[in-house]
Design an enzyme around this catalytic site. Structure first.
Site, short mmCIF file in Angstrom:
data_model
loop_
_atom_site.label_atom_id
_atom_site.label_comp_id
_atom_site.label_asym_id
_atom_site.label_seq_id
_atom_site.Cartn_x
_atom_site.Cartn_y
_atom_site.Cartn_z
N VAL A 265 -37.93 -47.13 -27.78
CA VAL A 265 -36.73 -47.61 -28.48
C VAL A 265 -36.87 -47.41 -29.98
O VAL A 265 -37.81 -47.86 -30.60
CB VAL A 265 -36.48 -49.09 -28.13
N GLU A 1203 6.03 -61.45 -36.81
CA GLU A 1203 6.17 -60.59 -35.64
C GLU A 1203 6.91 -59.28 -35.90
O GLU A 1203 6.65 -58.28 -35.24
CB GLU A 1203 6.95 -61.34 -34.54
C1 LIG Z 1 -20.89 -48.05 -31.20
C2 LIG Z 1 -21.50 -46.70 -30.94
C3 LIG Z 1 -20.80 -45.58 -31.32
C4 LIG Z 1 -21.33 -44.31 -31.08
N1 LIG Z 1 -20.60 -43.23 -31.45
C5 LIG Z 1 -21.11 -41.99 -31.24
C6 LIG Z 1 -20.38 -40.84 -31.61
O1 LIG Z 1 -19.26 -40.92 -32.16
N2 LIG Z 1 -20.91 -39.63 -31.34
C7 LIG Z 1 -22.14 -39.51 -30.76
O2 LIG Z 1 -22.58 -38.40 -30.56
N3 LIG Z 1 -22.86 -40.58 -30.41
C8 LIG Z 1 -22.37 -41.81 -30.62
N4 LIG Z 1 -23.09 -42.91 -30.25
C9 LIG Z 1 -24.38 -42.71 -29.56
C10 LIG Z 1 -25.52 -42.70 -30.56
O3 LIG Z 1 -25.49 -41.50 -31.28
C11 LIG Z 1 -26.81 -42.81 -29.79
O4 LIG Z 1 -26.82 -44.04 -29.15
C12 LIG Z 1 -28.00 -42.77 -30.71
O5 LIG Z 1 -28.07 -41.57 -31.38
C13 LIG Z 1 -29.30 -43.03 -29.95
O6 LIG Z 1 -30.34 -43.19 -30.89
P1 LIG Z 1 -31.31 -44.46 -30.87
O7 LIG Z 1 -32.39 -44.20 -31.86
O8 LIG Z 1 -30.56 -45.70 -31.09
O9 LIG Z 1 -31.84 -44.39 -29.40
P2 LIG Z 1 -32.55 -45.51 -28.54
O10 LIG Z 1 -31.51 -46.36 -27.87
O11 LIG Z 1 -33.54 -46.23 -29.34
O12 LIG Z 1 -33.27 -44.59 -27.46
C14 LIG Z 1 -32.53 -43.78 -26.63
C15 LIG Z 1 -33.38 -43.01 -25.63
O13 LIG Z 1 -34.16 -42.04 -26.29
C16 LIG Z 1 -35.50 -42.12 -25.93
N5 LIG Z 1 -36.30 -41.81 -27.10
C17 LIG Z 1 -36.03 -42.19 -28.36
N6 LIG Z 1 -36.95 -41.67 -29.21
C18 LIG Z 1 -37.81 -40.96 -28.46
C19 LIG Z 1 -38.96 -40.21 -28.76
N7 LIG Z 1 -39.41 -40.07 -29.99
N8 LIG Z 1 -39.62 -39.62 -27.75
C20 LIG Z 1 -39.18 -39.75 -26.48
N9 LIG Z 1 -38.09 -40.44 -26.14
C21 LIG Z 1 -37.42 -41.05 -27.12
C22 LIG Z 1 -35.70 -43.53 -25.45
O14 LIG Z 1 -36.74 -43.57 -24.48
C23 LIG Z 1 -34.36 -43.86 -24.84
O15 LIG Z 1 -34.32 -43.45 -23.52
C24 LIG Z 1 -22.60 -44.18 -30.46
C25 LIG Z 1 -23.32 -45.33 -30.10
C26 LIG Z 1 -22.78 -46.58 -30.33
C27 LIG Z 1 -23.55 -47.79 -29.92
#
Ligand SMILES: Cc1cc2nc3c(=O)[nH]c(=O)nc-3n(C[C@H](O)[C@H](O)[C@H](O)COP(=O)(O)OP(=O)(O)OC[C@H]3O[C@@H](n4cnc5c(N)ncnc54)[C@H](O)[C@@H]3O)c2cc1C
Ligand code: FES
Ligand code: FES
Length: 1271
Positions: A265, A1203
């Site tokens: 994560v 409204e």
């Molecule tokens: C409100 C909202 C709006 C969004 N809008 C968009 C949008 O407009 N366009 C779009 O493209 N996306 C959108 N997203 C998606 C967003 O881009 C992805 O959720 C985000 O990029 C995931 O990154 P994270 O670091 O939070 O992943 P995490 O949730 O931390 O991890 C995601 C997955 O990746 C794996 N992982 C992470 N890092 C590694 C690593 N180094 N090695 C191996 N595995 C790894 C983890 O095991 C997990 O399975 C949106 C998400 C939300 C919540």
């Protein structure tokens, strides 16, 4: 590794340590419940609304820099905060110490109404200012892109923010060298401030200056801790989950070997929502903390290498920097990635989400993966076995085991190669909303010609949103290699790709034909983009673009927001201490902005408090065979589970408002989302876990009626039918020149109040008295229904409504039912019970605005005069009556809007369907009824070959007149509003400009439309309009006013105090006031009466631009003129008008509810249901009030404005309609155009028929089960 570690972070400059931390806890509940910092709000729990925005600051010991960024507390696991400093709205200022300039300005610029979104807005702006004390307007707009507000319409928030810009107040646009302040943007005259009028609602002179030296510093202890870097892996654990935070690569790899299935994560923006909304549970989570190797940024000879942990916001900054420094031919891919990073989510998510997390999640609608996949990017992986590289290709995206990460592998970094000469990359996307919305379809496209001969050497095209993962059209691309870049190639490419990227009719997400069209429309755009560049590079060998195609390439008109307001000054003869007529700030404005305003769920936990949650029906129509609560009851902390058998049937004085005799269903369910059980437990978490264990066995029943059409076929109506008739319609049809028949379907709307349904019921322990603290619009009803359920007299039930975080009609009836059940539980157990709905539950259970089907038959003369109108209104009431019949009645009584139809017949039915019952929503039937009428008028105009505004004018009421229910009316001010709106909007000039633009631009069209408004005020009953007030003056001179108005953002308390202060000197120390209600009646037998006391008049003119290839639209300008009588408070009144206008604009354009063919609502949160965001508001907004002229018997001759403004949003609908008409006319498709509401990108695109819409495969209706049904 170190077990049982202590979590250490700072909140608002104070150290927080936690020994036994539960890794499942997110920062939001921790702040609210544990630290009692309730300023940070819950709006959705999924990162989509921004109400929970906080600032997170981290120190990087290598760069020695502190990074401040906005984050959504609802998706931030507290375990991820080790070593971070969190700043909440309470940390930046308070009324007890000193308010922060951001808080002061948002409040004083009237940027708060209900105030629920305000702390989030404040924190987004505050974080921006921490990083850029004098931001540009572009930075401002970006900073607020992840924050939703349902009340204000954003204009006042933007105005507040602009005061921090160096060049505040100015649009900073230098188009044609002219600034907006020098001249109206369209080169047209704008308002001038006169002696009697004002243009500003606040005075900047009184604002505190922003002094960055006054801000909280980053805690030195955290800096020292980070510098030391001697920590070891930290492990936090609970019974259910273990959180492992390795701090070195070696430890990370070891953890991954030990727990290969555990997710890594980073930002938690993918894992978090999956756990929350899809019920995916991970017993172990690995979350690396500041591992250097994961944060690398390397510029190599071949390209850029970015660490997997680099946030998307940082990627954006890095790419912006690279594209500035390197030659364009090397940065094609970086430009394309940047384009998508600008609209991807909001700044909070972009700052939390990591590049690695984004890539590895492989979301089907990922914006970046299609680009990275066409760009020959490689992934650098590491495990204990060593390093290896894999390509980011189709197999990887499909998760083919041979091309994927192994369970024990980590993604370290990503190589993104430079582009080469003669290589071009483009990015495309279309979403329901332009920003902060997942794409419906997106695409990355790359072509390489090798040399300047225009022969394709490499071609790579990928799409998102069209399958279970990103899809590459590899076979098609392969076949096109070796072909020259010309129209024949394009034609072949379209056919090949449509064949390869095939979408079944029942594909998840629906909008199948739209998606197919976008697939080829994007390809066409790519073709043109590359052709234009080739021409630029080698003008001799490449032909110029056909001039008609140039407009396909330009972005939609984009400029900074600009607004003007004009309202009347208070009467100069008024006493100086008399506040009536002045733009006084909302009484709670500062408290909203400091987070001190207390909403229902901000109240502290009461001793022995329980939490109640609901189990709802998963079937649209079924018999309940059995309910098994045993497993749920046996879980720890579960106190009780109520079913319908426990609750008595109820009777209230408002019987018509209650859905069913039984508050919880026992035998049968009639819709998905119907309440079946109430689970009561010691905590929210326990209650929700237990609710999932309740097992209900259903036996499906027939019929399942979802749509209005199905209800009509099955004659499934609530009684009675309503009818209104005026003149002699049948005779009139005999004498008219032309007759047309048509229909329009209008979708429903979700209230989307930011504060979900909330209540806390506390038994007082004596005489069966009970306190109900509730977020509700109609406490009398809550009191009534609670008393009925508890079988006590009403005087035992005390309802407390301090304030409401938005309601819009949704906190009337449904709240009553929820509160009654909660009160029953509280009474039964003699303990306080709290019930707070999650966003998804709230949207599912509570219903919303009624979808409508309007059928019309109009008889008219060739000059546009409508002499006969026969209408039928059907609303989709859902499973229970609620207020649906009342909505039909109001719709009928208001449908003629501003027009005199001499012969009118209209009938209305509330359709009984198997959907959650719909209810009141701002405008109450009028926004639907008015749209049907305006659609009919627009069609009449087309038939007559006349401009719609001319037909509107011809049919408008003429001053003294009579309504269809034979009420006298004087519409002088209606005509005045219309004329003023025509003048201030320079309608005629701009109409000509629009026509000129349209004749020069084939793929972009503009549209202009103006609609009048006559909104009747009243509820058709004297009793409903009554009001009382009680005033006490205390000996110290302070005054207490008690009245029946509910503060839900409209500023009723503020206005009350303004009015009250005016009476100070001539009243006794204690007084009651009573108003019996306006004369108001309607006889449905005769269709005659005096249902309304007075009318609000107005007019709005909107201009839009559409992209015919994608269906996107941009609101360019709106002018609104309103007759508000004498405004008690112009700031509040402007706020009501513009807030409602933006809500209406959402209703008629982007807000779309989707139901499955089984009646299950898909759109249950801000990530699926799009309300207007800051990117949607008109670039220019001009609002003016008519000078007060009418002396009415209303309070201070003021008018109710809450409204009416919704309907004015349909000026945008008709402007889009106008633009589509222009497109169709040019494409040889003249004739009447029927468009349903909302006019989404899908509808816009599909209506602009062209060779691409003709090219796509179409499915025979009935040959597949669609993903959703239009209800
Ligand atoms: C409100 C909202 C709006 C969004 N809008 C968009 C949008 O407009 N366009 C779009 O493209 N996306 C959108 N997203 C998606 C967003 O881009 C992805 O959720 C985000 O990029 C995931 O990154 P994270 O670091 O939070 O992943 P995490 O949730 O931390 O991890 C995601 C997955 O990746 C794996 N992982 C992470 N890092 C590694 C690593 N180094 N090695 C191996 N595995 C790894 C983890 O095991 C997990 O399975 C949106 C998400 C939300 C919540
Ligand atoms: S509550 Fe966190 S974004 Fe909505
Ligand atoms: S003030 Fe923004 S949601 Fe109410």
């Amino acid at each position: 590794m170190e077990g049982g570690a202590e979590l250490l972070f700072y909140v608002n400059g104070r150290k927080v340590t936690e020994k036994n931390v539960d890794p499942e806890t997110m920062l939001l509940p921790y702040l609210r419940k544990k630290l009692r910092l309730t300023g940070t709000k819950y709006g959705c729990g999924g990162g989509g609304c921004g109400a929970c925005t906080v600032m997170i600051s981290r120190y990087n010991p290598i760069t020695k820099k502190i990074r401040h960024y906005p984050a959504n507390a609802c998706l931030t696991p507290i375990c991820s905060l080790y070593g971070a400093a969190v700043t909440t709205v309470e940390g930046i200022g308070s009324t007890k110490t000193r308010i922060h300039p951001v808080q002061e300005r948002i409040a004083k610029c009237h940027g708060t109404q209900c105030g629920f979104c305000t702390p989030g807005m404040v924190m987004s702006l505050y974080t921006l200012l921490r990083n850029h004390p004098e931001p540009t307007l572009t930075q401002l707009n970006d900073a607020l892109g992840g924050n939703l507000c349902r009340c204000t319409g954003y204009r006042p928030i933007i105005n507040a923010c602009k005061t921090f810009c160096k060049t505040s107040g100015c649009c900073q646009s230098k188009e044609n060298g002219v600034c907006c302040l020098d001249q109206g943007i369209n080169g047209l005259p704008e308002f001038e401030e006169g002696n009697e009028t004002s243009l500003k609602l606040f005075s900047e002179e009184e604002f505190l200056p922003l002094d960055p030296t006054q801000e909280l510093i980053f805690p030195p202890e955290l800096m020292t801790m980070a510098e030391k870097k001697t920590q070891k892996t930290r492990i936090f654990g609970s019974d259910r989950m273990t959180w492992i935070s390795p701090v070195t690569l070696k430890e990370l790899l070891e953890a991954k070997v030990k727990y290969p299935q555990a997710p890594v994560v980073m930002g938690n923006t993918s894992v978090g929502p999956d756990m929350k909304f899809k019920g995916i549970f991970h017993p172990v989570i690995i979350s690396p903390d500041r591992i250097e190797e994961l944060s690398v940024v390397n510029y190599t000879d071949n390209g850029l290498t970015l660490g997997a942990a680099v946030s998307l916001a940082e990627v954006k900054d890095i790419l912006a920097n690279v594209t500035r420094k390197l030659p364009e031919e090397k940065t094609q891919m970086y430009h394309a990635l940047l384009k998508h990073l600008e609209t991807l989510a909001g700044p909070q998510i972009r700052n939390m989400a990591s590049l690695g997390g984004h890539i590895v999640s492989r979301h089907p609608d990922s914006d970046l993966n299609p680009l990275l996949a066409v760009g020959n990017c490689t992934l650098n992986l590491l495990s204990k076995e060593g390093r290896r590289q894999i390509p980011l290709n189709e197999q990887f995206l499909r998760k083919c085991p041979s091309a994927d990460l192994k369970p024990e592998e980590i993604l370290i970094s990503v190589n993104i190669p430079y582009s080469r000469k003669w290589e071009f990359v483009s990015a495309f996307r279309q979403a329901q909303r332009q920003q902060n919305a997942l794409a419906i379809v997106n695409s990355g496209m790359r072509v390489c010609f090798g040399k300047g001969d225009g022969i394709i050497r490499e071609l790579s095209i990928a799409y998102g949103g069209v399958g279970p993962t990103t899809i590459l059209a590899n076979n098609s691309c392969q076949k096109l290699i070796g072909r020259p870049w010309n129209e024949e190639m394009l034609d072949a490419a379209c056919r090949l790709i449509l064949d390869e990227v095939s979408l079944p009719g029942s594909a998840p997400g629906g909008r199948v034909e739209f998606k197919r069209t976008l697939i080829v429309s994007f390809l066409f755009k790519f073709y043109l983009e590359v052709s234009q560049i080739l021409k630029g590079m080698d003008p001799v060998h490449y032909p110029s673009l056909a001039s008609k195609n140039e407009s396909a390439l330009e972005d939609l008109h984009s400029r900074h927001y600009w607004s003007t307001l004009k309202y009347q000054n208070a009467d100069p003869k008024q006493l100086s201490q008399d506040p009536v007529g002045h733009p006084i700030m909302h009484l709670s404005g500062i408290k909203h902005a400091t987070g001190e305003a207390v909403y229902c769920d901000d109240m502290p936990v009461v001793d022995r408090e329980l939490f109640l949650t609901f189990v709802t029906s998963s079937r649209a129509h079924a018999k309940i065979v059995s309910i098994d609560v045993s497993a749920a009851l046996s879980l720890p902390g579960v106190v009780d589970i109520l079913t319908g058998e426990h609750l008595p049937s109820i009777t209230t004085t408002f019987d018509f408002l209650t859905d069913a005799d039984q508050l919880l269903s026992t035998d049968e369910v009639s819709c998905v989302g119907q309440l079946v059980c109430a689970v009561i437990a010691d905590s929210e978490v326990q209650a929700r876990r237990a609710a999932q264990q309740v097992k209900i066995v259903y036996q499906d029943l027939e019929p399942v009626i979802l749509t209005i059409e199905e209800a009509i076929q099955n004659k499934s109506f609530f009684e009675p039918e309503r009818k209104l008739e005026y003149g002699n319609v049948d005779e009139a049809f005999k004498v008219v020149d032309q007759i047309l028949e048509g229909e329009i379907h209008m979708g429903g709307q979700e209230h989307f109040y930011m504060e979900t349904q909330s209540m806390l019921v506390v038994p007082k322990g004596e005489d069966r008295e009970i306190d109900v603290y509730v977020s509700a619009q109609f406490p009398k009803y809550i009191q009534d229904i609670t008393a009925s359920v508890l079988k006590v007299s009403a005087n035992k039930v005390m309802c407390h409504v301090k304030r409401v975080g938005g309601a819009f009609g949704g906190k009337v009836t449904k709240t009553g039912v929820l509160a009654a059940i909660t009160a029953f539980a509280a009474n039964k157990h003699g303990r306080p019970v709290r019930c707070i709905l999650e966003r998804g539950e709230d949207i599912l259970i509570t219903g919303g605005r009624h979808p409508y089907l309007g059928k019309y038959k109009a008889g008219f003369m060739n000059d546009g005069r409508i002499l006969a109108l026969d209408m039928e209104h059907y609303n989709n009431a859902g499973a229970f009556l609620d207020e649906s019949l009342f909505v039909i009645e109001m719709g009928l009584l208001k449908l003629e809007n501003a027009y005199k139809f001499p012969n009118l017949r209209c009938r209305g039915w509330a359709c009984r369907t198997n959907l959650p019952s719909n209810t009141a929503l701002r405008g109450f039937g009028f926004p639907q009824a008015g749209l049907i009428t305006e659609a009919c008028i627009t069609e009449v105009a087309a038939k007559c070959g006349l401009p719609p505004e001319k037909v509107r004018m011809i049919n408008m009421y003429k001053e003294i007149d009579q309504t269809p229910y034979k009420q006298e009316i004087n519409t002088k001010n209606l005509t005045q509003c219309w004329k003023e709106c025509m003048a201030t909007s320079s309608y005629t000039l701009r109409k000509a400009a629009v026509e000129k633009f349209n004749s020069e631009n084939y793929w972009k069209k503009k549209g202009l439309a103006m609609v009048p408004l006559k909104y009747p005020i009243g509820l058709g009953s004297v009793a409903a309009g009554q009001a009382a007030a009680l005033v006490h003056i205390y000996l110290d001179g302070s005054v207490l006013v008690t009245h029946g108005g509910i503060e839900m953002g409209q500023g009723v308390h503020t206005k009350m105090i303004q009015a009250q202060a005016a009476f100070n000197e001539s009243i006794s120390l204690s007084a009651t006031g009573y108003f019996r209600g306006y004369e108001s009646n309607i006889n449905w037998e005769t269709g005659e009466g005096h249902p309304f006391e007075y009318f609000v008049y107005g007019a709005a003119c909107s201009e839009v631009e559409i992209d015919c290839l994608t269906g996107a639209h941009k609101n360019i300008r709106t002018d609104i003129v309103m007759d508000v009588g004498y405004s008690i408070n112009p700031a509040l009144d402007v706020g009501q008008i513009e807030g409602a206008f933006i809500q209406g604009m959402g209703l008629y354009t982007i807000e779309e509810l989707n139901y499955s063919p089984q009646g299950v609502l898909y759109t249950r949160g801000p990530n699926q249901y799009k309300i207007p965001a800051i990117c949607d508001i008109p670039m220019e907004l001009h609002i003016s009030f008519l000078p007060p002229s009418e002396n009415s018997n209303t309070l201070y001759s003021s008018k109710g404005l809450g409204e009416s403004g919704i309907f004015l949003g349909c000026s945008v609908f008709f402007a889009i309609h106008d633009a589509i008409r222009a497109a169709r006319q040019e494409r040889g498709l003249p004739g009447p155009l029927r468009l349903n509401s909302p006019l989404t990108p899908e509808k816009i695109r599909m209506a602009c028929e062209d060779k691409f819409t003709k090219m796509i495969p179409r499915d025979e209706p009935g040959s597949y089960v669609p993903w959703s049904v239009p209800i």
